[in-house]
Design a protein around this motif. Structure first.
Motif, PDB file in Angstrom:
ATOM      1  N   GLU A   1     -34.699  78.517  -0.421  1.00 15.86           N
ATOM      2  CA  GLU A   1     -34.092  79.721  -0.779  1.00 15.86           C
ATOM      3  C   GLU A   1     -34.412  80.167  -2.280  1.00 15.86           C
ATOM      4  O   GLU A   1     -34.663  81.522  -2.693  1.00 15.86           O
ATOM      5  CB  GLU A   1     -32.732  79.993  -0.647  1.00 15.86           C
ATOM      6  CG  GLU A   1     -32.411  79.965   0.768  1.00 15.86           C
ATOM      7  CD  GLU A   1     -30.911  80.336   1.344  1.00 15.86           C
ATOM      8  OE1 GLU A   1     -30.032  79.938   0.010  1.00 15.86           O
ATOM      9  OE2 GLU A   1     -30.640  80.634   2.270  1.00 15.86           O
ATOM     10  N   GLU A   2     -34.489  79.154  -3.129  1.00 20.32           N
ATOM     11  CA  GLU A   2     -34.444  79.403  -4.592  1.00 20.32           C
ATOM     12  C   GLU A   2     -36.099  79.066  -5.088  1.00 20.32           C
ATOM     13  O   GLU A   2     -36.062  78.974  -6.321  1.00 20.32           O
ATOM     14  CB  GLU A   2     -33.599  78.619  -5.188  1.00 20.32           C
ATOM     15  CG  GLU A   2     -32.069  79.136  -4.826  1.00 20.32           C
ATOM     16  CD  GLU A   2     -30.986  78.726  -5.816  1.00 20.32           C
ATOM     17  OE1 GLU A   2     -31.369  78.759  -6.956  1.00 20.32           O
ATOM     18  OE2 GLU A   2     -29.885  78.587  -5.347  1.00 20.32           O
ATOM     19  N   GLY A   3     -36.834  78.397  -4.523  1.00 22.56           N
ATOM     20  CA  GLY A   3     -38.397  78.123  -4.745  1.00 22.56           C
ATOM     21  C   GLY A   3     -38.333  76.822  -5.551  1.00 22.56           C
ATOM     22  O   GLY A   3     -39.543  76.902  -6.423  1.00 22.56           O
ATOM     23  N   ILE A   4     -37.300  75.910  -5.716  1.00 21.58           N
ATOM     24  CA  ILE A   4     -37.517  74.802  -6.386  1.00 21.58           C
ATOM     25  C   ILE A   4     -38.604  73.614  -5.659  1.00 21.58           C
ATOM     26  O   ILE A   4     -38.774  73.753  -4.429  1.00 21.58           O
ATOM     27  CB  ILE A   4     -36.112  73.894  -6.363  1.00 21.58           C
ATOM     28  CG1 ILE A   4     -35.133  74.532  -6.962  1.00 21.58           C
ATOM     29  CG2 ILE A   4     -36.211  72.614  -6.947  1.00 21.58           C
ATOM     30  CD1 ILE A   4     -34.997  74.884  -8.579  1.00 21.58           C
ATOM     31  N   GLU A   5     -39.344  73.141  -6.449  1.00 20.78           N
ATOM     32  CA  GLU A   5     -40.314  72.264  -5.828  1.00 20.78           C
ATOM     33  C   GLU A   5     -39.876  71.103  -5.136  1.00 20.78           C
ATOM     34  O   GLU A   5     -38.749  70.755  -5.838  1.00 20.78           O
ATOM     35  CB  GLU A   5     -40.909  71.774  -7.164  1.00 20.78           C
ATOM     36  CG  GLU A   5     -42.326  70.995  -6.752  1.00 20.78           C
ATOM     37  CD  GLU A   5     -42.880  70.108  -7.838  1.00 20.78           C
ATOM     38  OE1 GLU A   5     -44.051  69.481  -7.683  1.00 20.78           O
ATOM     39  OE2 GLU A   5     -42.537  70.404  -9.064  1.00 20.78           O
ATOM     40  N   PRO A   6     -40.321  71.008  -3.861  1.00 16.09           N
ATOM     41  CA  PRO A   6     -39.736  69.870  -3.236  1.00 16.09           C
ATOM     42  C   PRO A   6     -39.577  68.670  -3.912  1.00 16.09           C
ATOM     43  O   PRO A   6     -40.336  68.039  -4.662  1.00 16.09           O
ATOM     44  CB  PRO A   6     -40.481  69.934  -2.020  1.00 16.09           C
ATOM     45  CG  PRO A   6     -41.258  71.270  -1.740  1.00 16.09           C
ATOM     46  CD  PRO A   6     -41.391  71.314  -3.348  1.00 16.09           C
ATOM     47  N   PHE A   7     -38.508  67.807  -3.352  1.00 14.71           N
ATOM     48  CA  PHE A   7     -38.253  66.541  -4.152  1.00 14.71           C
ATOM     49  C   PHE A   7     -37.771  65.752  -3.290  1.00 14.71           C
ATOM     50  O   PHE A   7     -37.194  66.041  -2.021  1.00 14.71           O
ATOM     51  CB  PHE A   7     -37.416  66.678  -5.352  1.00 14.71           C
ATOM     52  CG  PHE A   7     -36.048  67.457  -5.044  1.00 14.71           C
ATOM     53  CD1 PHE A   7     -34.794  66.583  -4.859  1.00 14.71           C
ATOM     54  CD2 PHE A   7     -35.860  68.735  -5.005  1.00 14.71           C
ATOM     55  CE1 PHE A   7     -33.429  67.308  -4.648  1.00 14.71           C
ATOM     56  CE2 PHE A   7     -34.729  69.327  -4.724  1.00 14.71           C
ATOM     57  CZ  PHE A   7     -33.740  68.480  -4.682  1.00 14.71           C
ATOM     58  N   ILE A   8     -37.600  64.567  -3.437  1.00 14.22           N
ATOM     59  CA  ILE A   8     -37.255  63.372  -2.592  1.00 14.22           C
ATOM     60  C   ILE A   8     -35.788  62.926  -2.832  1.00 14.22           C
ATOM     61  O   ILE A   8     -35.678  62.862  -4.593  1.00 14.22           O
ATOM     62  CB  ILE A   8     -38.107  62.343  -2.262  1.00 14.22           C
ATOM     63  CG1 ILE A   8     -39.186  62.680  -1.618  1.00 14.22           C
ATOM     64  CG2 ILE A   8     -37.613  61.020  -1.898  1.00 14.22           C
ATOM     65  CD1 ILE A   8     -40.320  61.655  -1.234  1.00 14.22           C
ATOM     66  N   ILE A   9     -34.966  62.646  -2.207  1.00 16.70           N
ATOM     67  CA  ILE A   9     -33.677  62.030  -2.707  1.00 16.70           C
ATOM     68  C   ILE A   9     -33.423  60.393  -2.173  1.00 16.70           C
ATOM     69  O   ILE A   9     -33.686  60.323  -0.692  1.00 16.70           O
ATOM     70  CB  ILE A   9     -32.588  62.797  -2.234  1.00 16.70           C
ATOM     71  CG1 ILE A   9     -32.461  64.346  -2.665  1.00 16.70           C
ATOM     72  CG2 ILE A   9     -30.946  62.324  -2.888  1.00 16.70           C
ATOM     73  CD1 ILE A   9     -31.469  65.264  -2.009  1.00 16.70           C
ATOM     74  N   VAL A  10     -33.056  59.630  -3.158  1.00 18.48           N
ATOM     75  CA  VAL A  10     -32.828  58.336  -2.596  1.00 18.48           C
ATOM     76  C   VAL A  10     -31.183  58.037  -2.898  1.00 18.48           C
ATOM     77  O   VAL A  10     -30.874  58.009  -4.149  1.00 18.48           O
ATOM     78  CB  VAL A  10     -33.658  57.319  -3.161  1.00 18.48           C
ATOM     79  CG1 VAL A  10     -33.178  55.803  -2.995  1.00 18.48           C
ATOM     80  CG2 VAL A  10     -35.230  57.506  -3.279  1.00 18.48           C
ATOM     81  N   GLY A  11     -30.588  57.880  -1.911  1.00 17.53           N
ATOM     82  CA  GLY A  11     -29.238  57.408  -1.768  1.00 17.53           C
ATOM     83  C   GLY A  11     -28.919  55.775  -1.737  1.00 17.53           C
ATOM     84  O   GLY A  11     -29.306  55.310  -0.538  1.00 17.53           O
TER      85      GLY A  11
END
Length: 242
Positions: A68-78
């Protein structure tokens, strides 16, 4: 954009064997919409990984920011933690603290970067943590400045040992930290005592700024709970990823 589309996400569960901790460690990896292994991505590494996903709703927030806000895709590591030994791993006085730092920097990060297309530069990594997770993230950056230079700190538990360690630094101009704390956290009971988290964060902010760090600092009405931190996560992520 419908709520249903925001809830559709890909989360992969991994497990690594840690020589430093002498046990396995579970990881949760969020892959963004349209994930393509031929591309490269920024990575957000979260302490208390299970809670960031379950209580912080970080995957849903990430979908919203990307779709929705056009942030560049990123990965999350929990990076998950056993709550029974959390203080021992996250607190600088804990008997597993040094081993955890080594595991995170020398085992978890290389594992992720060897298996997923995340960018290896420190400017492309963000550490995130709540309470003691915020302070251990700061310690990781201080111990491994060539790896970690950006931190999201949600009500960081910056006890005396952490402030002392920070005060020993002379140049933190490379560090960028987003700090937020709730004004109702002035008398919070932990497993090691009662602390004024507002004062701890103010003091640590001052120490960081005096040494040249870039600090985005906020105090808002809020308590030491995920109900407060969850609502602040989007702004914290946008601060580094926008």
């Amino acid at each position: 954009m419908t709520d249903r589309s925001l809830l559709k996400r890909t989360i992969v569960k991994e497990e690594i064997q840690s020589a430093h901790l002498k046990e396995s460690r579970a990881l949760r990896i969020y892959l963004p919409p349209g994930y393509d292994p031929k591309l490269s991505y920024r990575a957000v590494y979260c302490q208390d990984g299970e809670e960031f996903f379950n209580f912080g709703r970080i995957a849903t927030w990430a979908n919203q920011l990307i779709l929705e806000e056009g942030i560049e895709p990123f990965i999350i590591v929990g990076v998950e933690v056993n709550t029974k030994v959390r203080t021992e791993e996250y607190a600088p006085f804990g008997n597993r603290f040094d081993h955890y730092l080594s595991c995170f920097a020398e085992e978890i990060v290389p594992y992720i970067e060897g298996k997923y297309p995340v960018r290896p530069e420190p400017s492309q990594r963000v550490l995130a943590g709540d309470s003691l997770g915020g302070s251990v993230s700061l310690h990781l950056a201080l111990s491994y400045p060539k790896l970690f230079q950006q931190i999201i700190s949600l009500s960081g538990a910056y006890y005396e040992q952490t402030q002392h360690h920070t005060a020993l630094e002379t140049d933190l101009s490379w560090l960028n930290i987003f700090m937020i704390v709730g004004l109702q956290e002035d008398s919070y009971t932990t497993d090691t005592g009662v602390y004024n988290f507002v004062e701890l964060n103010r003091n640590t902010r001052d120490l960081l700024e005096e040494r040249g760090a870039t600090v985005h600092y906020e105090e808002k009405d809020g308590r030491h709970i995920w109900g407060f931190w969850q609502q602040e996560l989007p702004a914290a992520l946008k601060y580094f990823l926008q």
